[in-house]
Design an enzyme around this catalytic site. Structure first.
Site: not given
Ligand code: FCB
Length: 459
Positions: A174, A360
């Site tokens: 990110e 994710e």
């Molecule tokens: C993302 C992050 C991860 C976690 C999730 C909920 O932005 O990459 O580390 O905090 O959100």
């Protein structure tokens, strides 16, 4: 289907053969062991110590104590029936002073990776998930161009050591968050609030990615490399020209600022026009380096955003509108599985990477432990609906090759401390007891569990 009635027809067989199924974590959020085996402080140790920066005043100093409990945690990942595990490597364990590699830090990740291989979990390390050594921050961190060389030195040391057993590498997690939460709104470490610094940091993050990819390929024959981006579907609050233009600018900084240069299109001109003097300094050759070919794009997907024009607000004169009457998680993030589908289709249609992985996706709810169980029906429903959207997207021809649920464990949720639980496994942070939540049991049943493991291990 109502919100909490899982799609029972959803089956693993509906996904391509060889699909990657995993869970995801990151070093600072789970490891603890702040000063063990030569680890030095990261910017998150410094940031957490500042009053008022973390909602519950906590830090990742102990977190899930994963540094000591990793065998049991990997047992959970295996018992779930996943075939991959995404984690991150803590730069402060490897290159605390930015000059000398710390053998004990490398030893830890070698043991961890071997533990994954023993459990048939394909290791998916992320090289940077936000825990920059404080010593490097003291030299300007991501705002100073020298950081890109410090990053490639670190990547070189890690990939030399682990390259014989790890094929998949994620450079950055990110970049938007590193740059903007870290340097524009100051919500994350190092807590700076300056548009020009944020944009310069974003350029250095992208450049460090571009320069790291060939280093990884040189050290790891056959490596598959990519970055994990946090992207959001953006909609205008109304169809007025002003809102539509604001939504486009917001999309520019949220999404295109990262996707465009990574895919050889340079920085979006509309954003450069909007930020004017705050635009980053770019040297000859930088954009070519950033546009290095990668093997996959990682998508971290959580929520869509609705944007209205807001003259005078921020560099983009735009603001996020809070819509009433939509389903939200306990964090307030809108639940919108179709948003994930839209993003996957957009990445495929507009940028065309060879493969996309959802690196994710997950949800936060206020879980309650009752008689040793966590009945988190909302999280299960969230997971089921996102997987159904994913399956449909793949059926429409988008080359998604894997899915990693965030997260294997409840953990330190950055500025929110321990107040936000995202895990498929509940963690009692006072006893370190782990309990597989109902959502984790659902994922386990969906995946069918690993051969020979029929029962969740006692941990
Ligand atoms: C993302 C992050 C991860 C976690 C999730 C909920 O932005 O990459 O580390 O905090 O959100």
């Amino acid at each position: 289907m109502t919100n909490n009635a899982p799609d029972t027809a959803l089956s693993r067989d509906g996904f391509p053969a060889g699909f990657t199924w995993g869970t995801s974590t990151s070093s600072y959020q789970i490891e603890g062991a702040r000063h063990e085996d030569g680890r030095v402080d990261s910017i998150w140790d410094t940031f957490s110590a500042r009053p008022g920066r973390i909602r519950d005043g906590s830090s990742g100093a102990i977190a899930c104590d994963h540094y000591h409990r990793w065998p049991g945690d990997l047992d959970i990942a295996r018992a779930l029936g996943t075939n991959a595990y995404r984690f991150s490597i803590a730069w402060p364990r490897i290159f605390g002073d930015g000059v000398t590699a710390n053998a004990k830090g490398l030893d830890f990740y070698e043991r961890l990776v071997d533990g994954m291989l023993e459990r048939d979990l394909q290791p998916w390390p992320t090289l940077y998930h936000w825990d920059l050594p404080q010593a490097l921050q003291d030299r300007g961190g991501w705002m100073a161009r020298d950081i890109v060389h410090r990053f490639t030195d670190y990547v070189d040391a890690v990939t030399r050591r682990l390259g014989d057993r790890v094929a998949q590498w994620i450079t950055h997690n990110e970049p938007w968050c590193t740059a903007m939460h870290g340097h524009m709104d100051g919500m994350h470490a190092p807590g700076i609030r300056d548009v020009a610094s944020a944009l310069q940091a974003s350029h250095h993050v992208l450049l460090s990615h571009g320069l790291a990819v060939p280093v990884i390929r040189a050290n790891v024959p056959g490596a598959r490399v990519g970055a994990a981006l946090s992207l959001h579907p953006i909609r205008p609050a109304s169809d007025s020209p002003a809102d539509t233009a604001a939504a486009h600018r917001h999309d520019g900084l949220r999404n295109r600022w990262f996707l465009d240069p990574l895919f050889g299109k340079g920085y979006p001109v509309d954003v450069l026009d909007a930020v004017r003097d705050a635009a980053p300094r770019i040297e000859a050759g930088d954009l070519e380096a950033i546009a290095v070919r990668t093997d996959f794009t990682g998508l971290n997907y959580y929520f869509p955003e609705v944007i209205a024009a807001a003259p005078g607000e921020g560099p983009l004169h735009a603001r996020v509108v809070h819509r009433e009457g939509v389903e939200r998680t306990a964090f307030g993030w809108e639940v919108a599985p179709e948003g994930m589908a839209q993003l996957l289709e957009r990445i495929h249609a507009q940028y065309g990477p060879p493969a996309i992985y959802v690196t994710e996706n997950g949800s936060c709810y206020d879980d309650v432990v009752q008689d040793g169980r966590v009945h988190d029906a909302q999280r299960t429903s969230y997971l089921v609906r996102h997987l159904a959207a994913l399956r449909d997207t793949i059926e429409r021809g988008v080359p998604v090759a894997g899915y990693f649920a965030w997260s294997l464990l409840d953990n330190f949720e950055w500025a929110e401390g321990y107040t936000r639980r995202f895990g498929l496994t509940h963690v009692d942070f006072s006893t370190q007891e782990r309990i597989l939540k109902d959502s984790g049991k659902w994922y386990q049943a969906f995946l069918g569990g690993p051969a020979g493991v029929s029962k969740f291990p006692q941990v």
